[in-house]
Design a protein around this motif. Sequence first.
Motif, PDB file in Angstrom:
ATOM      1  N   THR A   1       0.831  -1.203   0.000  1.00  0.00           N
ATOM      2  CA  THR A   1       0.000   0.000   0.000  1.00  0.00           C
ATOM      3  C   THR A   1       0.866   1.254   0.000  1.00  0.00           C
ATOM      4  O   THR A   1       0.566   2.244  -0.684  1.00  0.00           O
ATOM      5  CB  THR A   1      -0.935  -0.007   1.221  1.00  0.00           C
ATOM      6  OG1 THR A   1      -1.775  -1.171   1.165  1.00  0.00           O
ATOM      7  CG2 THR A   1      -1.803   1.234   1.276  1.00  0.00           C
TER       8      THR A   1
ATOM      9  N   LEU B   1       2.064   1.544  -3.664  1.00  0.00           N
ATOM     10  CA  LEU B   1       1.126   1.464  -4.781  1.00  0.00           C
ATOM     11  C   LEU B   1      -0.098   2.372  -4.653  1.00  0.00           C
ATOM     12  O   LEU B   1      -0.633   2.831  -5.661  1.00  0.00           O
ATOM     13  CB  LEU B   1       0.653   0.014  -4.973  1.00  0.00           C
ATOM     14  CG  LEU B   1       1.702  -0.983  -5.458  1.00  0.00           C
ATOM     15  CD1 LEU B   1       1.130  -2.392  -5.472  1.00  0.00           C
ATOM     16  CD2 LEU B   1       2.214  -0.598  -6.844  1.00  0.00           C
ATOM     17  N   ALA B   2      -0.559   2.612  -3.437  1.00  0.00           N
ATOM     18  CA  ALA B   2      -1.755   3.445  -3.270  1.00  0.00           C
ATOM     19  C   ALA B   2      -1.435   4.913  -3.536  1.00  0.00           C
ATOM     20  O   ALA B   2      -0.309   5.367  -3.313  1.00  0.00           O
ATOM     21  CB  ALA B   2      -2.323   3.279  -1.861  1.00  0.00           C
TER      22      ALA B   2
ATOM     23  N   ILE C   1      -8.827   2.641  -1.172  1.00  0.00           N
ATOM     24  CA  ILE C   1      -8.139   1.388  -0.899  1.00  0.00           C
ATOM     25  C   ILE C   1      -9.194   0.347  -0.591  1.00  0.00           C
ATOM     26  O   ILE C   1     -10.126   0.598   0.192  1.00  0.00           O
ATOM     27  CB  ILE C   1      -7.173   1.511   0.307  1.00  0.00           C
ATOM     28  CG1 ILE C   1      -6.064   2.524   0.016  1.00  0.00           C
ATOM     29  CG2 ILE C   1      -6.575   0.155   0.675  1.00  0.00           C
ATOM     30  CD1 ILE C   1      -5.180   2.815   1.221  1.00  0.00           C
TER      31      ILE C   1
ATOM     32  N   HIS D   1      -6.564   1.216  -5.027  1.00  0.00           N
ATOM     33  CA  HIS D   1      -5.567   0.170  -4.791  1.00  0.00           C
ATOM     34  C   HIS D   1      -6.254  -0.970  -4.051  1.00  0.00           C
ATOM     35  O   HIS D   1      -6.990  -0.734  -3.083  1.00  0.00           O
ATOM     36  CB  HIS D   1      -4.390   0.670  -3.964  1.00  0.00           C
ATOM     37  CG  HIS D   1      -3.474  -0.441  -3.526  1.00  0.00           C
ATOM     38  ND1 HIS D   1      -2.749  -1.193  -4.435  1.00  0.00           N
ATOM     39  CD2 HIS D   1      -3.212  -0.973  -2.291  1.00  0.00           C
ATOM     40  CE1 HIS D   1      -2.067  -2.119  -3.776  1.00  0.00           C
ATOM     41  NE2 HIS D   1      -2.342  -2.008  -2.486  1.00  0.00           N
TER      42      HIS D   1
ATOM     43  N   ASN E   1      -5.917  -4.752  -2.061  1.00  0.00           N
ATOM     44  CA  ASN E   1      -5.124  -5.789  -1.404  1.00  0.00           C
ATOM     45  C   ASN E   1      -6.002  -7.023  -1.220  1.00  0.00           C
ATOM     46  O   ASN E   1      -7.166  -6.905  -0.824  1.00  0.00           O
ATOM     47  CB  ASN E   1      -4.641  -5.336  -0.021  1.00  0.00           C
ATOM     48  CG  ASN E   1      -3.680  -4.179  -0.079  1.00  0.00           C
ATOM     49  OD1 ASN E   1      -2.665  -4.233  -0.760  1.00  0.00           O
ATOM     50  ND2 ASN E   1      -3.989  -3.113   0.649  1.00  0.00           N
TER      51      ASN E   1
ATOM     52  N   ARG F   1       2.858   2.679  -9.641  1.00  0.00           N
ATOM     53  CA  ARG F   1       1.637   3.275 -10.190  1.00  0.00           C
ATOM     54  C   ARG F   1       2.009   4.316 -11.258  1.00  0.00           C
ATOM     55  O   ARG F   1       2.890   5.147 -11.046  1.00  0.00           O
ATOM     56  CB  ARG F   1       0.867   3.934  -9.044  1.00  0.00           C
ATOM     57  CG  ARG F   1      -0.266   4.866  -9.463  1.00  0.00           C
ATOM     58  CD  ARG F   1      -0.976   5.447  -8.283  1.00  0.00           C
ATOM     59  NE  ARG F   1      -1.751   4.416  -7.599  1.00  0.00           N
ATOM     60  CZ  ARG F   1      -2.964   4.035  -7.953  1.00  0.00           C
ATOM     61  NH1 ARG F   1      -3.556   4.594  -9.000  1.00  0.00           N
ATOM     62  NH2 ARG F   1      -3.604   3.101  -7.278  1.00  0.00           N
TER      63      ARG F   1
ATOM     64  N   THR G   1      -4.452  -0.471  -9.069  1.00  0.00           N
ATOM     65  CA  THR G   1      -3.328  -1.358  -8.743  1.00  0.00           C
ATOM     66  C   THR G   1      -3.822  -2.468  -7.825  1.00  0.00           C
ATOM     67  O   THR G   1      -4.763  -2.287  -7.046  1.00  0.00           O
ATOM     68  CB  THR G   1      -2.194  -0.585  -8.068  1.00  0.00           C
ATOM     69  OG1 THR G   1      -2.691   0.072  -6.895  1.00  0.00           O
ATOM     70  CG2 THR G   1      -1.597   0.446  -9.011  1.00  0.00           C
TER      71      THR G   1
END
Length: 355
Positions: free
Chosen positions: A131, A134-135, A207, A229, A231, A300, A307
């Motif tokens: 995170t 990528l976030a 997220i 993003h 997970n 990203r 992502t």
Amino acid sequence: MVLVLKNEQIEGLVPMAEEIEVIEQAFRELGEGAAMNSPRARLRVPWKEEGGQYYFNNIMGLVPGMKSMALRIDSSFSKEVQVAGAKRRIYPGDYIGLVFLFDMDTCELLAIMDDHVISTMRVGATSGVATKYLARKDVGVMGLLGSGEQARTQLTAALAVRPLKKIKVYSPTRENRESFARQMSTQYAVEIVPVASAEEAIRGSDIVTAATNTVEPVVVGRWLEEGAHVNSIVGGDGYLPRRELDDEAIKRAGLIVVGYKAQIFLDRQAEFAERIERGMVKPDDLHELGELLTGRCRGRKSKKEITLFKNNTGMGIQFAATARKIYEKARQKGIGTELPLELFMTRRGGKAYSP
């Protein structure tokens, strides 16, 4: 002396921010080719009742920068059940779950630890690292699917790397999601609200984290916002084909990162194996977290890109890094039970010749 640590002694010993640091170091060393990770090995056999299994788990890895080698083992029983009309895999009853920590300089066994708290810590922290890289920086809302212990560490890790303002939590049992929201709201200065569906949790979220024990997909791609993003932590294999993501969620992801790519093919992991065979995703579309941290794959590319990080397997480097940090903290605080090293160490000489 060998230090023995139980779950209740490990709980709260290492702050999540420090756990994220050591997990990041472990994956960075793996990306550089220094750390080593052995594929996870699992034995399963039908046992006791319809849908039941005896289960043995074996994970090992080493992180030279920490002089740390760890072996994690589990011996347990599991069974499949129906919850709110969906299949779930649960692990009832007592079990053995241990992490053995070794020092790479001396070859000595440093500690034997319960694995439960360590496992939830390292899963949460690994998602935290993903995170972090990528976030988007401007995220404010998180949709969390799940209300168990894995969900707690996923939330804690996300808050450690992003200044979230609101968390929407969904799990199938109303009492569980409401209790989770109440309890976590007392720990963090952020709005945490239970919602009535996975769709409500996902829509409008920057997220999206799935921390479930589902067998069937719960993250529907058409619900994802641009720039989100995602997970996901369920690690289904060919024996137990569990997935958290539907086809559309995979298709919409512009960048897909996993923990350990080799495990996908060794286990025929359900999230990717069949989709690769269908040509929906190619092996080259999948990148490892260690590659991301060392610049071997891009991050990203825009605020609109979706992502995805698939925390797809337990990895020995996670246990090597986490257990070493816990060991150091426990030694500083004088926590744990000590056993004589001579119970475990073989001294050279006489007839000793192995290994």
